[in-house]
Design an enzyme around this catalytic site. Structure first.
Site, PDB file in Angstrom:
ATOM      1  CB  CYS A 116       6.693  27.368  48.705  1.00  0.00           C
ATOM      2  SG  CYS A 116       5.050  27.703  48.086  1.00  0.00           S
ATOM      3  CG  HIS A 256       6.718  28.370  52.747  1.00  0.00           C
ATOM      4  ND1 HIS A 256       6.695  29.594  52.112  1.00  0.00           N
ATOM      5  CD2 HIS A 256       5.650  27.670  52.259  1.00  0.00           C
ATOM      6  CE1 HIS A 256       5.668  29.627  51.274  1.00  0.00           C
ATOM      7  NE2 HIS A 256       5.018  28.476  51.350  1.00  0.00           N
ATOM      8  CG  ASN A 286       2.074  30.626  50.353  1.00  0.00           C
ATOM      9  OD1 ASN A 286       3.226  30.931  50.048  1.00  0.00           O
ATOM     10  ND2 ASN A 286       1.621  29.391  50.274  1.00  0.00           N
TER      11      ASN A 286
HETATM   12  N1  COA Z   1     -13.757  31.114  52.405  1.00  0.00           N
HETATM   13  C1  COA Z   1     -14.783  30.442  52.918  1.00  0.00           C
HETATM   14  N2  COA Z   1     -14.938  29.120  52.780  1.00  0.00           N
HETATM   15  C2  COA Z   1     -14.010  28.458  52.078  1.00  0.00           C
HETATM   16  C3  COA Z   1     -12.902  29.114  51.492  1.00  0.00           C
HETATM   17  C4  COA Z   1     -12.810  30.493  51.673  1.00  0.00           C
HETATM   18  N3  COA Z   1     -11.798  31.214  51.160  1.00  0.00           N
HETATM   19  N4  COA Z   1     -12.145  28.209  50.868  1.00  0.00           N
HETATM   20  C5  COA Z   1     -12.731  27.014  51.039  1.00  0.00           C
HETATM   21  N5  COA Z   1     -13.873  27.163  51.760  1.00  0.00           N
HETATM   22  C6  COA Z   1     -14.823  26.135  52.182  1.00  0.00           C
HETATM   23  C7  COA Z   1     -14.751  24.908  51.324  1.00  0.00           C
HETATM   24  O1  COA Z   1     -15.529  25.087  50.153  1.00  0.00           O
HETATM   25  C8  COA Z   1     -15.331  23.851  52.237  1.00  0.00           C
HETATM   26  O2  COA Z   1     -16.729  23.945  52.215  1.00  0.00           O
HETATM   27  P1  COA Z   1     -17.648  22.633  52.198  1.00  0.00           P
HETATM   28  O3  COA Z   1     -17.287  21.902  53.458  1.00  0.00           O
HETATM   29  O4  COA Z   1     -19.008  23.208  52.157  1.00  0.00           O
HETATM   30  O5  COA Z   1     -17.239  21.901  50.974  1.00  0.00           O
HETATM   31  C9  COA Z   1     -14.880  24.301  53.626  1.00  0.00           C
HETATM   32  O6  COA Z   1     -14.476  25.690  53.479  1.00  0.00           O
HETATM   33  C10 COA Z   1     -13.706  23.499  54.178  1.00  0.00           C
HETATM   34  O7  COA Z   1     -12.745  23.390  53.148  1.00  0.00           O
HETATM   35  P2  COA Z   1     -11.398  22.603  53.370  1.00  0.00           P
HETATM   36  O8  COA Z   1     -10.594  22.676  52.129  1.00  0.00           O
HETATM   37  O9  COA Z   1     -11.686  21.261  53.941  1.00  0.00           O
HETATM   38  O10 COA Z   1     -10.746  23.516  54.523  1.00  0.00           O
HETATM   39  P3  COA Z   1      -9.415  23.317  55.287  1.00  0.00           P
HETATM   40  O11 COA Z   1      -9.652  23.346  56.739  1.00  0.00           O
HETATM   41  O12 COA Z   1      -8.592  22.209  54.740  1.00  0.00           O
HETATM   42  O13 COA Z   1      -8.652  24.683  54.954  1.00  0.00           O
HETATM   43  C11 COA Z   1      -6.933  25.471  53.497  1.00  0.00           C
HETATM   44  C12 COA Z   1      -8.375  24.998  53.615  1.00  0.00           C
HETATM   45  C13 COA Z   1      -6.637  25.747  52.018  1.00  0.00           C
HETATM   46  C14 COA Z   1      -6.775  26.746  54.294  1.00  0.00           C
HETATM   47  C15 COA Z   1      -5.977  24.381  54.034  1.00  0.00           C
HETATM   48  O14 COA Z   1      -6.302  23.148  53.469  1.00  0.00           O
HETATM   49  C16 COA Z   1      -4.551  24.702  53.789  1.00  0.00           C
HETATM   50  O15 COA Z   1      -4.028  25.634  54.317  1.00  0.00           O
HETATM   51  N6  COA Z   1      -3.849  23.889  52.973  1.00  0.00           N
HETATM   52  C17 COA Z   1      -2.485  24.125  52.639  1.00  0.00           C
HETATM   53  C18 COA Z   1      -2.433  25.203  51.604  1.00  0.00           C
HETATM   54  C19 COA Z   1      -1.065  25.725  51.384  1.00  0.00           C
HETATM   55  O16 COA Z   1      -0.473  26.216  52.293  1.00  0.00           O
HETATM   56  N7  COA Z   1      -0.598  25.634  50.144  1.00  0.00           N
HETATM   57  C20 COA Z   1       0.664  26.110  49.764  1.00  0.00           C
HETATM   58  C21 COA Z   1       1.696  25.188  50.288  1.00  0.00           C
HETATM   59  S1  COA Z   1       3.248  25.797  49.904  1.00  0.00           S
END
Ligand code: COA
Length: 329
Positions: A116, A256, A286
């Site tokens: 990214c 970003h 993204n």
């Molecule tokens: N829809 C529904 N539920 C989902 C899901 C989706 N698309 N993706 C994950 N979940 C669930 C998980 O399985 C988890 O369930 P559980 O508690 O039963 O295990 C729950 O949602 C919480 O997951 P978690 O990963 O803790 O959520 P979060 O609040 O951290 O949000 C992201 C997840 C990916 C949105 C967040 O971590 C994020 O944005 N990270 C950065 C990602 C990014 O930007 N990457 C590129 C960087 S350049």
């Protein structure tokens, strides 16, 4: 190096025809919801490349627009620098395919693999080339077809990413316009938090790799989130220090576009009110290396950036890689 050396002379962007909304995931058998995706990420839709669309075709479309905006023709290009994590082929670089597609007969072309941060790194490379190699006109592209390397069975990642390309023509600075400061860093000790475990030369594609999906992107979301917030904050501070400016001197922040919560945290740290922060993650998802140059093109074409304004760009991605630029338009 004397700054500014390099300035942005024209921009363009291109996206695939197909839009995939959050509601469309139900039809793909993915257990998720519009509510979950919007609340956690701010994303409402993304563009997905279809038949006949490729990293090369999207990049070439964006490049043609940028050249038109800058009043530059393809044979005038000295270098093409393309940031991507989803090249059309592993060999050769997609940049050379773009070179052929647009007819940049004189240019040298290379890809940058900085995820990214690809466009921010690419701009720094372009500035360096202009300072040291005598290059006068450089095409910097950030482009992705991430839909082709995500695991469509993994809801943790497949809802986040989109496809697209953004292009920028970089020319020698005039009238004090251009890059005022740059900052970049990497931390390979954290590489496994966001990566494609297989599919490269170390672990080539096998039936087993395909069955486990380890040729696709895997991500430890929470850890990536924390590091993104911390690193983008550092990058804002360092870019401002480098330009000897403070937040009040910045007219627009273009971060970003990974996640609205990361964008808001970055803006808060940088003391930038949200009215001065460009956001389009809701419409594009993204798009990794493409996200900043797409946002920049929209901001310029809509008049959000006007001559004389100072804009800060900040990126974070797999690697980890992160970086920033302050640019006067
Ligand atoms: N829809 C529904 N539920 C989902 C899901 C989706 N698309 N993706 C994950 N979940 C669930 C998980 O399985 C988890 O369930 P559980 O508690 O039963 O295990 C729950 O949602 C919480 O997951 P978690 O990963 O803790 O959520 P979060 O609040 O951290 O949000 C992201 C997840 C990916 C949105 C967040 O971590 C994020 O944005 N990270 C950065 C990602 C990014 O930007 N990457 C590129 C960087 S350049």
């Amino acid at each position: 190096m004397k700054r500014p050396t390099a300035m942005i002379a024209g921009t363009g962007h291109a996206v695939p025809k197909r839009v995939l909304t959050n509601h469309d995931f139900a039809g793909l058998g993915i257990e998720t919801s519009d509510e979950w995706i919007v609340e956690r990420t701010g994303i409402r839709q993304r563009f997905i490349a279809g038949e006949g669309e490729s990293l090369t075709s999207l990049s070439a479309d964006a490049a043609r627009q940028a050249m038109k905006a800058a009043g530059v023709t393809a044979p005038e290009l000295d270098f093409i620098v393309l940031g991507t994590a989803s090249p059309d082929r592993l060999l050769p670089a997609t940049a050379v395919e773009v070179q052929a597609a647009i007819g940049a007969t004189r240019a040298a072309a290379l890809d940058i693999c900085a995820a990214c941060s690809g466009w921010v790194y690419g701009m720094q490379v372009a500035e360096g080339l202009m300072a040291t190699s005598g290059a006068e006109t450089v095409l910097v592209i950030g482009a992705e077809t991430l839909s082709r390397i995500v695991n469509w069975k993994d809801r943790n990642t497949c809802v986040l990413f989109g496809d697209g390309a953004g292009a920028t023509i970089v020319k020698r600075s005039t009238k004090g316009r251009g890059i005022l400061s740059v900052f970049s860093r990497s931390d390979g000790t954290l590489a496994d938090l966001l990566h494609r475990p297989a599919g490269g030369a170390l672990r080539p594609v096998t039936p087993e790799v395909l069955a486990e999906g380890s040729n696709c992107i895997t991500m430890a979301g929470r850890e990536v989130f924390k590091n993104a917030v911390r690193s983008m904050a550092e990058a804002c501070d360092r870019a401002l220090d480098g330009a000897k400016l403070s937040a009040t001197d910045i007219d627009l922040l273009i971060p970003h576009q990974a996640n609205i919560r990361i964008i808001e945290a970055t803006a808060k740290h940088a003391n930038m009110p949200l009215e001065k922060v460009y956001v389009n993650v809701d419409r594009f998802g993204n798009t990794s290396a493409a996200s900043i140059p797409i946002a920049l093109d929209e901001a310029l074409r809509s008049g959000r950036i006007k001559e004389g304004m100072t804009v800060m760009f900040v990126a974070f991605g797999a690697g980890f890689t992160w970086g920033s630029l302050v640019v006067r338009f």
